[in-house]
Design a protein around this motif. Structure first.
Motif, PDB file in Angstrom:
ATOM      1  N   ALA A   1       0.848  -1.213   0.000  1.00  0.00           N
ATOM      2  CA  ALA A   1       0.000   0.000   0.000  1.00  0.00           C
ATOM      3  C   ALA A   1       0.876   1.254   0.000  1.00  0.00           C
ATOM      4  O   ALA A   1       0.578   2.235  -0.702  1.00  0.00           O
ATOM      5  N   LEU A   2       1.939   1.217   0.776  1.00  0.00           N
ATOM      6  CA  LEU A   2       2.827   2.388   0.826  1.00  0.00           C
ATOM      7  C   LEU A   2       3.573   2.559  -0.500  1.00  0.00           C
ATOM      8  O   LEU A   2       3.858   3.688  -0.918  1.00  0.00           O
ATOM      9  N   ASP A   3       3.853   1.438  -1.148  1.00  0.00           N
ATOM     10  CA  ASP A   3       4.481   1.527  -2.479  1.00  0.00           C
ATOM     11  C   ASP A   3       3.530   2.176  -3.486  1.00  0.00           C
ATOM     12  O   ASP A   3       3.966   2.890  -4.398  1.00  0.00           O
ATOM     13  N   VAL A   4       2.258   1.901  -3.297  1.00  0.00           N
ATOM     14  CA  VAL A   4       1.253   2.543  -4.169  1.00  0.00           C
ATOM     15  C   VAL A   4       1.296   4.053  -3.966  1.00  0.00           C
ATOM     16  O   VAL A   4       1.211   4.831  -4.914  1.00  0.00           O
ATOM     17  N   VAL A   5       1.440   4.443  -2.700  1.00  0.00           N
ATOM     18  CA  VAL A   5       1.526   5.879  -2.396  1.00  0.00           C
ATOM     19  C   VAL A   5       2.752   6.473  -3.084  1.00  0.00           C
ATOM     20  O   VAL A   5       2.660   7.511  -3.756  1.00  0.00           O
TER      21      VAL A   5
ATOM     22  N   PHE B   1      -0.432  17.652  -2.210  1.00  0.00           N
ATOM     23  CA  PHE B   1      -0.706  16.839  -1.014  1.00  0.00           C
ATOM     24  C   PHE B   1      -0.936  17.750   0.186  1.00  0.00           C
ATOM     25  O   PHE B   1      -0.211  18.714   0.398  1.00  0.00           O
ATOM     26  N   GLU B   2      -1.957  17.435   0.954  1.00  0.00           N
ATOM     27  CA  GLU B   2      -2.253  18.249   2.142  1.00  0.00           C
ATOM     28  C   GLU B   2      -2.044  17.492   3.454  1.00  0.00           C
ATOM     29  O   GLU B   2      -1.474  18.027   4.400  1.00  0.00           O
ATOM     30  N   ALA B   3      -2.531  16.262   3.519  1.00  0.00           N
ATOM     31  CA  ALA B   3      -2.401  15.501   4.765  1.00  0.00           C
ATOM     32  C   ALA B   3      -2.692  14.042   4.475  1.00  0.00           C
ATOM     33  O   ALA B   3      -3.329  13.711   3.472  1.00  0.00           O
TER      34      ALA B   3
ATOM     35  N   ASP C   1      -3.784  -2.430  17.553  1.00  0.00           N
ATOM     36  CA  ASP C   1      -3.516  -1.409  18.577  1.00  0.00           C
ATOM     37  C   ASP C   1      -2.436  -0.414  18.161  1.00  0.00           C
ATOM     38  O   ASP C   1      -2.153   0.535  18.891  1.00  0.00           O
ATOM     39  N   ARG C   2      -1.833  -0.626  17.033  1.00  0.00           N
ATOM     40  CA  ARG C   2      -0.758   0.293  16.637  1.00  0.00           C
ATOM     41  C   ARG C   2      -1.311   1.703  16.460  1.00  0.00           C
ATOM     42  O   ARG C   2      -2.396   1.884  15.900  1.00  0.00           O
ATOM     43  N   PRO C   3      -0.592   2.693  16.925  1.00  0.00           N
ATOM     44  CA  PRO C   3      -1.098   4.064  16.774  1.00  0.00           C
ATOM     45  C   PRO C   3      -1.127   4.501  15.320  1.00  0.00           C
ATOM     46  O   PRO C   3      -0.340   4.019  14.494  1.00  0.00           O
ATOM     47  N   THR C   4      -2.031   5.399  15.043  1.00  0.00           N
ATOM     48  CA  THR C   4      -2.118   5.977  13.705  1.00  0.00           C
ATOM     49  C   THR C   4      -0.869   6.805  13.424  1.00  0.00           C
ATOM     50  O   THR C   4      -0.383   7.511  14.296  1.00  0.00           O
ATOM     51  N   LYS C   5      -0.365   6.678  12.208  1.00  0.00           N
ATOM     52  CA  LYS C   5       0.833   7.457  11.846  1.00  0.00           C
ATOM     53  C   LYS C   5       0.494   8.421  10.722  1.00  0.00           C
ATOM     54  O   LYS C   5      -0.375   8.136   9.890  1.00  0.00           O
ATOM     55  N   ASP C   6       1.203   9.524  10.686  1.00  0.00           N
ATOM     56  CA  ASP C   6       1.068  10.426   9.547  1.00  0.00           C
ATOM     57  C   ASP C   6       1.692   9.758   8.331  1.00  0.00           C
ATOM     58  O   ASP C   6       2.670   9.016   8.450  1.00  0.00           O
ATOM     59  N   LEU C   7       1.109  10.029   7.200  1.00  0.00           N
ATOM     60  CA  LEU C   7       1.628   9.455   5.962  1.00  0.00           C
ATOM     61  C   LEU C   7       2.811  10.286   5.466  1.00  0.00           C
ATOM     62  O   LEU C   7       2.713  11.511   5.367  1.00  0.00           O
ATOM     63  N   ASP C   8       3.903   9.601   5.199  1.00  0.00           N
ATOM     64  CA  ASP C   8       5.062  10.313   4.633  1.00  0.00           C
ATOM     65  C   ASP C   8       4.782  10.603   3.160  1.00  0.00           C
ATOM     66  O   ASP C   8       4.403   9.709   2.413  1.00  0.00           O
ATOM     67  N   TRP C   9       4.968  11.817   2.788  1.00  0.00           N
ATOM     68  CA  TRP C   9       4.754  12.185   1.377  1.00  0.00           C
ATOM     69  C   TRP C   9       5.988  12.940   0.890  1.00  0.00           C
ATOM     70  O   TRP C   9       6.224  14.075   1.314  1.00  0.00           O
ATOM     71  N   ALA C  10       6.758  12.267   0.076  1.00  0.00           N
ATOM     72  CA  ALA C  10       7.976  12.898  -0.415  1.00  0.00           C
ATOM     73  C   ALA C  10       7.664  13.684  -1.672  1.00  0.00           C
ATOM     74  O   ALA C  10       7.227  13.121  -2.671  1.00  0.00           O
ATOM     75  N   ASP C  11       7.827  14.988  -1.607  1.00  0.00           N
ATOM     76  CA  ASP C  11       7.648  15.809  -2.807  1.00  0.00           C
ATOM     77  C   ASP C  11       8.839  15.614  -3.732  1.00  0.00           C
ATOM     78  O   ASP C  11       9.950  15.389  -3.284  1.00  0.00           O
ATOM     79  N   GLY C  12       8.591  15.777  -4.977  1.00  0.00           N
ATOM     80  CA  GLY C  12       9.725  15.711  -5.885  1.00  0.00           C
ATOM     81  C   GLY C  12       9.390  14.950  -7.130  1.00  0.00           C
ATOM     82  O   GLY C  12       8.293  14.546  -7.363  1.00  0.00           O
TER      83      GLY C  12
END
Lengths: 596, 109, 156
Positions: free
Chosen positions: C26-30, C45-47, C145-156
């Protein structure tokens, strides 16, 4: 020479730098601070010299009085700032929606202009007069649209500038200690005491409370929301948006306070339990914080109930996706046994799935609410009569009390509903369906009721339960759904099986679920998936004609196992399936043997 | 020297607890205000928010520190309050509800 | 539905690995097609977040659900229909199968166990999800139970 006017591209216009979501976050911080300051100031005022008693010098020597008076200046300044932030956010919300529309139109005009330009070029000198006339008319219409959107954008920019300027001016009016004192001494300052009295007198009457609340000024509402945030946030009849703001302020303020107490190792057991519940709720807000309601630009999530210390420490919470006051369709789902604030995560995910599925019905706007504001018993759902929480008292007591609270919550939704009356669906899962059943008995004004995995209903027929349409989801391999009394017996401790033919509900298709014994509880917890979810979404969005049905228990094609037969058969099925872990599973879940 | 303040011990104990709670609450409040989210606001709005925050963060912080000092002023040993002298007794009395503002102080010179 | 079974320690390890592989996918899709689409349609990208939860209830967790979410500003210049068409093309080119559109302004596609959904209602909101990934109860609780994480978004 023929002239065809094509508008130049309308340039991109200013982004909404201060967004409603960002303003809400700031306003929440500000409200939380105000809640805390008011709390302390209120206490200090309570021990201070009354204004009418004692000589001035003596009162001045009284440190607590000096403390209270000085803190009152901060309170007055914060009150003004909260009101300004509230107004700022409300105006940004309107501007945000407007901007989306204008931006859409701007890009559409530009796209059409590009197309027209290409068509003109393509037509070349060979175009007939008729074709040229068509192109000219297209150009004129496009010019009109471009002119209109440019004017609207200019108006939007002016309103946005005004919005920021007003907010800046309001803050600048209380950004010194002297201005705080002047705000405190302002004869026009909101006197919150009488407002609180009136508020309390109207609680329990959602319609009148709502009408009174809407008659208040923004400053009065803001003052109440920070004076008694828990009461405002949990009051049925207060608009959802205001409940959300008050509850977020209470939550943030509580977390700050408990963090300080914890740092001093001063948290009591009750406080620690409440703090943990509050932290769970904050985690849920954070999880969905980024998701916006496209209609408003505000956060999709609304915190409608926040009471982390209630229900014997289990806490109470209700969270909506979408604004229920504005939605065409509203669903409220009530979870069952073992539900407590700490288990909100998975249930909220299910609610989110339902919200999306109901939106996809494309039959109007939807708000989906997860409601846990009753004391759900803890224990094994297959053996509800051995649940320690119940302590030998009649099984229905907590469901009955929960149903009453649920009906009150529904009354609140009706009271704060805006526009056309919303289509409202109650959903109860497991023991929560029994609680919903009691709520229906109490007259909860819903249009549809969905009972899934129900262990029993307090009435033997849907018609005697409610005037609403009753829909039933019962997998034949869900053991909990076999507890109600029906055509083949059933324990009946919690009432009647709503899937039974003579109950008179509509049994929608859910499938039967796996027969493996290790999957039985899974069958009970998977109604928010697949065709069962689809069918619930049809009902929630009032697309009843799309619901697929399965035969009632007891009618032709509705044959089913009893609970004892299911447990015996499923054990056999597991062995036949060659599941090596079945023995281990049965050992761990040997409690099942007790009901055979 | 025996300086006494004619106030029920429970009143003193409660006052100490309440001042301490007030200090905790205000401590959380100024920190919250200090770090209140201004992410994404325009430069003009950000400047206005910062100008607003500055005096009130300081004011609430000072109030919190004062509340903590008030709590610390009421020194309890077991079931007794420790009063060094009449001055301190007066200071403690000024921290109690107004109803006790004329409570007697014994042992004064 | 992604089916995983087993209760032994070895099974737990497999469950965990399977989930983590899917999460990585899924992260690779991002990092892949979602970046391509954002670039092509000029959406800022905003959030974003990535979160997990159990599928069932605390007494029967059944498995884990994965939810990756990203929000973008509306395409800067492209009309919504064009942006949706560009999105569909990019997804198809990345091996996704487009699903029927449930309503206006939605682009929905699946690729093996993942579903991606674009909602072009003003802002653009994207969900990447998988159905219930069945695991042992212990693994479900642990991952859920893992906490929610912000999504890393690399601009470029």
């Amino acid at each position: 020479m023929t002239v065809i006017l094509v508008p130049a591209h309308v340039p991109a216009f200013r982004t909404l730098e201060s967004t409603p979501a960002r303003a809400l976050t700031f306003a929440t911080d500000l409200r939380a601070v105000t809640v805390g300051v008011k709390d302390v100031q209120g206490w200090a005022e309570g021990i201070a010299a009354p204004a009418w008693q004692g000589d001035t010098a003596a009162a001045h020597d009284h440190a607590a009085t000096r403390f209270a008076r000085r803190l009152d200046n901060a309170e007055a300044a914060l009150d003004r700032a909260v009101t300004a932030a509230d107004r700022f956010e409300a105006r940004l919300t309107i501007l945000s929606s407007l901007r989306l529309r204008l931006e859409e139109e701007r890009r559409a005009v530009n796209g059409d202009a590009t197309t027209l330009r290409a068509d003109v070029t393509a037509s070349g000198s060979a175009a007939t007069e008729a074709e040229i006339a068509v192109l000219q008319r297209r150009g004129e219409r496009l010019m009109t649209r471009a002119t209109t959107v440019i004017a609207e954008i200019e108006e939007w920019v002016r309103r946005y500038d005004d919005t920021e300027a007003d907010f800046i001016a309001a803050l600048a009016g209380v950004d010194t200690l002297v201005e705080g004192r002047l705000a405190a001494e302002d004869p026009g300052r909101v006197d919150v005491g009488p407002l609180v009295e009136r508020f309390d007198s109207l609680r329990g009457d959602p319609e009148r409370l709502n009408a009174w609340w809407l008659s208040l000024t923004r400053a009065q509402r803001a003052a109440l929301s920070t004076e008694i945030p828990h009461r405002v946030g949990n009051a049925n009849g207060i608009p959802a948006r205001d409940r959300d703001e008050a509850n977020r302020a209470a939550l943030t303020s509580d977390l700050d306070y408990w963090a300080q107490r914890d740092g001093d190792s001063q948290l009591s057991g009750e406080e620690r339990s409440a703090a943990e519940n509050a932290a769970h709720i904050q985690e849920q807000i954070d999880e969905y914080r980024a998701e916006l309601d496209p209609l408003t630009g505000r956060e999709l999530l609304h915190l409608l109930v926040y009471a982390p210390g209630s229900h014997s420490g289990d806490g109470a919470v209700a969270i909506a996706f979408g604004d229920p006051d504005k939605a065409d369709h509203v669903s409220v789902n009530v979870p069952g046994l073992t539900s407590e604030t700490s288990s909100t995560d998975g249930n909220l995910d299910k609610t989110h799935d339902l919200h999306r599925a109901a939106l996809d019905e494309d039959n109007g706007s939807v708000s989906s609410i997860y409601w846990l504001d009753y004391d759900a018993p803890s224990g094994n759902p297959i053996k509800p009569w051995e649940i320690p929480d119940l302590g030998g008292v009649a099984l229905t007591v907590k469901a009955d009390a929960g149903g009453e609270r649920f009906a009150d919550f529904i009354d609140g939704l009706r009271g704060s509903d805006e526009g056309d009356r919303a289509h409202l669906t109650a959903i109860g899962h497991s023991y929560g369906s029994t609680a919903v059943g009691h709520g229906l008995q109490d007259g909860a004004e819903v249009d549809d009721a969905i009972l899934i995995g129900s262990p029993g209903q307090p009435e033997s027929t849907a018609a005697s339960l409610t005037d609403a349409d009753v829909w039933v989801g019962s997998k034949d391999h869900d053991p909990v759904s076999l507890l109600g009394s029906g055509d083949r017996g059933g324990v009946g401790a919690l009432g009647h099986d709503p899937a039974a033919d003579d109950f008179g509900g509509v049994r929608f298709e859910t499938g039967d679920g796996s027969l493996r014994i290790e999957d039985l509880l899974g069958n009970h917890t998977s109604y928010f998936e697949d065709e069962s979810l689809d069918n619930m979404a049809h009902v929630v969005a009032d697309n009843d004609h799309l619901v697929t049905e399965q035969p009632h228990r007891g009618e032709d094609g509705g044959g089913h196992l009893t609970l004892s037969e299911l447990l015996a058969a499923s054990t056999g099925a597991s062995v036949l399936d060659g599941v090596g872990t079945a023995g281990e599973w049965l050992w761990e879940h040997s409690v099942l043997g007790g009901i055979l | 020297m025996a300086v006494t303040l004619d106030v029920p011990f429970e009143v003193l104990r409660t006052a100490k607890i309440k001042w301490d709670e007030a200090a905790d609450e205000l401590d959380g409040n100024w920190r919250r205000l200090h770090k209140s989210s201004i992410a994404g606001f325009s430069a003009e709005v950000t400047a206005a928010v910062e100008a607003f925050r500055e005096p009130w963060v300081d004011e609430i912080k000072v109030a919190g520190e004062r509340a903590q000092a008030h709590s610390d002023e009421i020194v309890l040993f077991g079931q007794r309050v420790w009063l060094a002298d009449a001055d301190q007794a007066e200071r403690v009395r000024a921290l109690l509800p107004w109803a006790h503002s004329d409570a007697g102080i014994a042992g004064q010179p | 539905m992604v089916v995983l079974a087993g209760c032994s320690a070895g099974g737990d390890t497999e469950d965990r690995s399977r989930f983590e592989a899917l999460e990585q996918e899924a992260l690779d899709v991002v990092d892949g097609v979602l970046h391509d689409i954002a670039g092509e349609t000029d959406m800022a990208f905003e959030a974003g977040t990535r979160a997990t939860s159990i599928c069932g209830e605390s007494y029967a967790p059944r498995g884990v659900k994965l939810r990756v979410f990203a929000r973008f500003a509306a395409p800067a210049e492209m009309a919504t229909d064009d942006a949706m068409a560009a999105t569909g093309e990019a997804l198809t080119g990345d091996g996704w199968e487009l699903d029927p559109q449930p309503r206006e302004r939605i682009v929905l596609a699946t690729r093996e166990d993942l579903e991606i959904r674009f909602d072009f209602a003003g802002v653009v909101q994207v969900h990447i999800t998988a159905g219930c990934i069945e695991t042992s109860d212990g693994v479900a609780r642990e991952i859920g139970d893992r906490p929610t994480k912000d999504l890393d978004w690399a601009d470029g």
